[in-house]
Write a protein that holds these residues in place. Structure first.
Motif, short mmCIF file in Angstrom:
data_model
loop_
_atom_site.label_atom_id
_atom_site.label_comp_id
_atom_site.label_asym_id
_atom_site.label_seq_id
_atom_site.Cartn_x
_atom_site.Cartn_y
_atom_site.Cartn_z
N GLU A 1 -21.82 19.17 -40.90
CA GLU A 1 -21.08 17.91 -40.89
C GLU A 1 -21.48 16.98 -42.04
O GLU A 1 -21.19 15.79 -42.01
N SER B 1 -20.41 13.07 -42.71
CA SER B 1 -21.39 11.98 -42.70
C SER B 1 -21.25 11.13 -43.97
O SER B 1 -21.42 9.91 -43.92
N HIS C 1 -24.68 13.22 -39.40
CA HIS C 1 -24.27 13.83 -38.15
C HIS C 1 -24.72 15.29 -38.04
O HIS C 1 -24.86 16.00 -39.04
N GLU D 1 -29.14 14.14 -36.46
CA GLU D 1 -28.74 13.60 -35.16
C GLU D 1 -29.54 14.25 -34.02
O GLU D 1 -29.31 13.93 -32.85
N ASN E 1 -22.17 12.08 -27.53
CA ASN E 1 -22.42 11.95 -28.96
C ASN E 1 -23.32 10.73 -29.15
O ASN E 1 -22.88 9.61 -28.92
N GLY F 1 -19.37 8.96 -35.17
CA GLY F 1 -18.92 8.80 -36.55
C GLY F 1 -18.31 7.44 -36.81
O GLY F 1 -17.85 6.74 -35.90
#
Length: 334
Positions: free
Chosen positions: A18, A22, A66, A71, A276, A280
């Motif tokens: 990701e 990000s 991410h 994360e 999550n 985002g």
């Protein structure tokens, strides 16, 4: 009120699949930070990060890295050791939240409705695992990597042969896969904004114009998904989604923000899917949309999060009383 004297580091990129997403989040929050704070630096999540944090004398970090490394608690642990306050959950909550299996096992005692599942490991017989999945979960299942976000690596399987092939493919990439029964319903999400108190944001329904699954491409391509706010579910389901989102946030020990995803059938209980812990901030992201519908503009949201992290940093520097520790005479001969 934003403090113009502070240096904010936006941390993005890294080794995660990701990484590009990000950087998209970083490019969206940076103009806001530059307008309200004194100095903003972009830092990549790589081997030089520690040196860069020191060189720029960073006052607070805003991680938008991410997925794995950014994360899952590893970045948060580094920032904790360096004494740099940051936006988002701590190392333990981050590690637990990114691992879908750990998340489910921690939340199951709370009575939250979740899909039946079976964890399949790389070192076990794929044939036996596939057969067990079919017998316990049904012929249609969804296969998820345990530690990825944004729908990366998710596969759907119908029947034994299809499942066998997809397990083999998935287990070449990951050590373990989460296989769940397939549940039909609306894709729903709800965010939690955790400042001095908790605020559960309006519940959002996600739709795709072509009726496709909400995959990586649909998430981040403008026009390939719509956010329906408020979600078109019953009042009781709406209330339940918000209640579970808050309970998941608190049980996992998250701070500042989180977003919980659900499948909500036509009738009955919402089915919790995942949490999550670092949502985002891209133009198509769900959390900022939920905040906007709660009356919190994007700039205000970003400043609230940074100010909260700065406040935590002040508390850390001022020190707190702790359990009394007996003094040891370390110079005594053994």
């Amino acid at each position: 009120m934003p403090d113009k004297s502070k240096t904010i580091a936006v941390i993005c990129g890294g080794l995660s699949p990701e990484a590009d997403v990000s950087r998209l989040s970083a490019s969206r929050i940076t103009p806001c930070l530059e307008e309200h704070y004194g100095n903003v630096v972009h830092l990549e999540l790589d081997a030089t990060l520690g040196e860069q944090l020191i060189a720029h004398q960073v006052d607070v970090a805003f991680p938008v890295a991410h997925g794995p490394y950014g994360e899952d608690g590893r970045l948060q642990g580094l920032l904790d050791i360096m004494g740099v306050p940051y936006v988002g959950s701590g190392a333990l909550a981050s590690a637990c939240s990114l691992d879908k299996v750990v998340t489910k096992r921690l939340l199951q005692p709370s009575g939250i409705t979740m899909a039946k599942d079976r964890v399949v490991y790389r070192n076990e017989s794929h044939e036996d695992a596939a057969l067990d999945c079919i017998e316990t979960l049904g012929h249609k299942v969804i296969i998820k990597p345990s530690g990825q976000g944004s729908g990366i690596g998710v596969q759907f399987a119908m029947g034994y042969e299809d499942l066998m092939g997809k397990l083999k493919t998935g287990l070449q990439m990951d050590d373990k896969l989460l296989v769940e029964e397939f549940i039909t319903g609306r894709e729903i999400t709800a965010g939690v904004l955790h400042m001095d108190d908790y605020q559960v944001l309006p519940v959002t329904e996600i739709t795709t114009p072509d009726g496709a699954w909400y995959d990586y491409v649909h998430r981040y391509t403008p026009g390939l998904s719509d956010h329906v706010i408020p979600a078109r579910i019953s009042d009781e389901q709406y209330r339940k989604v918000q209640e579970i989102a808050l309970k998941a946030h608190q049980t996992l020990g998250c701070q500042d923000l989180s977003r919980s995803d659900f499948i909500v059938p036509e009738t009955g209980e919402p089915v919790f899917a995942e949490l999550n812990n670092l949502p985002g901030m891209t133009p198509t992201s769900l959390f900022p949309d939920g905040a906007r519908h709660a009356g919190i503009p994007f700039d205000a949201l970003i400043c609230k999060l940074v100010d909260q992290a700065l406040k935590r940093g002040e508390n850390m520097r001022n020190g707190r009383e702790y359990w009394p520790i007996p003094k040891l005479d370390i110079h005594q001969p053994l």
